[in-house]
Design a protein around this motif. Structure first.
Motif, PDB file in Angstrom:
ATOM      1  N   ASP A 106      -7.400   9.518   5.187  1.00  0.00           N
ATOM      2  CA  ASP A 106      -8.654  10.221   4.883  1.00  0.00           C
ATOM      3  C   ASP A 106      -8.633  10.792   3.475  1.00  0.00           C
ATOM      4  OD1 ASP A 106     -11.170  11.179   5.199  1.00  0.00           O
ATOM      5  OD2 ASP A 106     -10.621  12.871   6.482  1.00  0.00           O
ATOM      6  N   SER A 107      -8.795   9.892   2.513  1.00  0.00           N
ATOM      7  CA  SER A 107      -8.775  10.254   1.093  1.00  0.00           C
ATOM      8  C   SER A 107     -10.024   9.713   0.417  1.00  0.00           C
ATOM      9  CB  SER A 107      -7.527   9.660   0.427  1.00  0.00           C
ATOM     10  OG  SER A 107      -7.661   9.639  -0.971  1.00  0.00           O
ATOM     11  N   ILE A 127       0.030   3.922   1.391  1.00  0.00           N
ATOM     12  CA  ILE A 127      -0.260   4.619   2.649  1.00  0.00           C
ATOM     13  C   ILE A 127       0.800   4.270   3.684  1.00  0.00           C
ATOM     14  CG2 ILE A 127      -1.905   4.875   4.539  1.00  0.00           C
ATOM     15  CD1 ILE A 127      -4.140   4.232   2.533  1.00  0.00           C
ATOM     16  N   GLN A 128       1.464   5.306   4.190  1.00  0.00           N
ATOM     17  CA  GLN A 128       2.517   5.113   5.179  1.00  0.00           C
ATOM     18  C   GLN A 128       2.184   5.759   6.521  1.00  0.00           C
ATOM     19  OE1 GLN A 128       5.225   3.232   4.624  1.00  0.00           O
ATOM     20  NE2 GLN A 128       4.601   2.815   2.509  1.00  0.00           N
ATOM     21  N   HIS A 129       1.311   6.763   6.509  1.00  0.00           N
ATOM     22  CA  HIS A 129       1.028   7.522   7.731  1.00  0.00           C
ATOM     23  C   HIS A 129      -0.473   7.709   7.912  1.00  0.00           C
ATOM     24  CE1 HIS A 129       5.308   8.415   7.920  1.00  0.00           C
ATOM     25  NE2 HIS A 129       5.250   8.814   6.655  1.00  0.00           N
ATOM     26  N   ASN A 130      -0.888   7.916   9.152  1.00  0.00           N
ATOM     27  CA  ASN A 130      -2.312   8.060   9.470  1.00  0.00           C
ATOM     28  C   ASN A 130      -2.980   9.180   8.673  1.00  0.00           C
ATOM     29  OD1 ASN A 130      -1.929   6.028  11.299  1.00  0.00           O
ATOM     30  ND2 ASN A 130      -2.398   7.234  13.123  1.00  0.00           N
ATOM     31  N   ASN A 131      -2.275  10.282   8.485  1.00  0.00           N
ATOM     32  CA  ASN A 131      -2.904  11.431   7.817  1.00  0.00           C
ATOM     33  C   ASN A 131      -3.148  11.202   6.337  1.00  0.00           C
ATOM     34  OD1 ASN A 131      -0.319  11.657   6.807  1.00  0.00           O
ATOM     35  ND2 ASN A 131       0.151  13.614   7.806  1.00  0.00           N
ATOM     36  N   GLU A 132      -2.694  10.051   5.819  1.00  0.00           N
ATOM     37  CA  GLU A 132      -2.933   9.721   4.422  1.00  0.00           C
ATOM     38  C   GLU A 132      -4.191   8.871   4.225  1.00  0.00           C
ATOM     39  OE1 GLU A 132       0.616   7.751   3.219  1.00  0.00           O
ATOM     40  OE2 GLU A 132       1.918   9.422   3.752  1.00  0.00           O
ATOM     41  N   SER A 170       0.839  -1.205   0.000  1.00  0.00           N
ATOM     42  CA  SER A 170       0.000   0.000   0.000  1.00  0.00           C
ATOM     43  C   SER A 170       0.873   1.253   0.000  1.00  0.00           C
ATOM     44  CB  SER A 170      -0.894   0.018   1.241  1.00  0.00           C
ATOM     45  OG  SER A 170      -1.542   1.280   1.371  1.00  0.00           O
ATOM     46  N   THR A 199     -10.051   6.031  -0.562  1.00  0.00           N
ATOM     47  CA  THR A 199      -9.759   5.056   0.492  1.00  0.00           C
ATOM     48  C   THR A 199     -11.044   4.540   1.126  1.00  0.00           C
ATOM     49  OG1 THR A 199      -7.668   6.160   0.986  1.00  0.00           O
ATOM     50  CG2 THR A 199      -8.545   4.691   2.680  1.00  0.00           C
TER      51      THR A 199
END
Length: 244
Positions: A120-121, A113-118, A111, A124
């Motif tokens: 909420d897209s 996605i590496q961080h929590n802030n990513e 994936s 996703t």
């Protein structure tokens, strides 16, 4: 802690202390592999409260947090063990938390996605356990991602895999256990919430019973009862909440 007859009747109008138990959160309750009976921290607390009150305890068992909450809110049970949430607080009087649990995200190894802030897209989709504390929390917090509700918390990873979703959200311990069985999955490096597990009873039972329950929880933390229960049941991924 003294108990008068009005408090006893508020706790147990049927003559038994009906404790709502959620088997969907393995940190709080599980089934004994030999007997099939519910075991865990919440069961230990329920029985200790019954002992203090001089009441027999009837365990009312559910497979999801949502069902367990509804049972107390509808007064089909007298006490329960839930994550504190303002939606649930409309009908339930909560104690301070007795255990703190971390909520994490999980993704596939490949994936982006590496961080929590990513998370909420708009592209996703996040699997959650229907009616769980993190379902309620993420339903408020996520503005762009789509939430996909699994039937229960233990079914989150299965739903995530079967529907080829981008993210699974849940209790860290549950996700780690599922990831150990399925190669190619990883947890993101930080929690997205701290789940505050508390005891609660219907608000209709009055202030005296609610105050008694709050004092009981504080005593159980201060005395080491909760810490001992976590150790006895070999529970990791949770910590005793500070004494209020």
């Amino acid at each position: 802690m003294t108990t008068d007859s009005s408090v006893l009747s508020a706790f147990a109008p049927t003559g038994k202390l009906r404790a709502s138990i959620n088997l969907g959160n393995p940190i709080l309750a599980n089934k004994d592999t030999v007997t099939g009976e519910p075991v865990g921290v919440s069961i230990d607390l329920a029985r200790e409260l019954g002992k203090r009150l001089g009441l027999p305890v009837d365990l009312v068992v559910f497979d999801t947090a949502g069902k367990s909450v509804e049972a107390v809110g509808d007064e089909r049970a007298d006490i329960g063990f839930f994550a504190i949430d303002p939606v649930r607080g409309a009908s339930i009087a909560f104690t301070a938390p007795y255990v703190l649990i971390e909520g994490f995200y999980m993704v596939r190894n490949d994936s982006p996605i590496q961080h929590n802030n990513e998370v909420d897209s708009a592209n996703t989709r996040v699997a959650v356990g229907k009616g769980s504390a993190y379902d309620l929390f993420l339903s408020r917090e996520l503005k762009h991602a789509e939430i996909i509700r699994a039937p229960s918390s233990p079914a989150v990873v299965q739903t995530f895999l079967e529907q080829e979703l981008e993210v699974a959200a849940g209790v860290k311990q549950q996700l780690e256990s599922d990831a150990a069985k399925t190669p190619g999955l990883r947890l993101l490096g930080e929690r997205f919430m701290v789940i505050q597990q508390a005891m609660g009873l219907p608000k209709s039972r009055g202030n005296a019973a609610a105050d008694y329950l709050r004092r009981f929880v504080e005593e159980m933390k201060a005395s080491g009862f909760v810490a001992d229960a976590l150790q006895r049941h070999k529970i990791g991924g949770a910590s005793v909440a500070p004494v209020s």
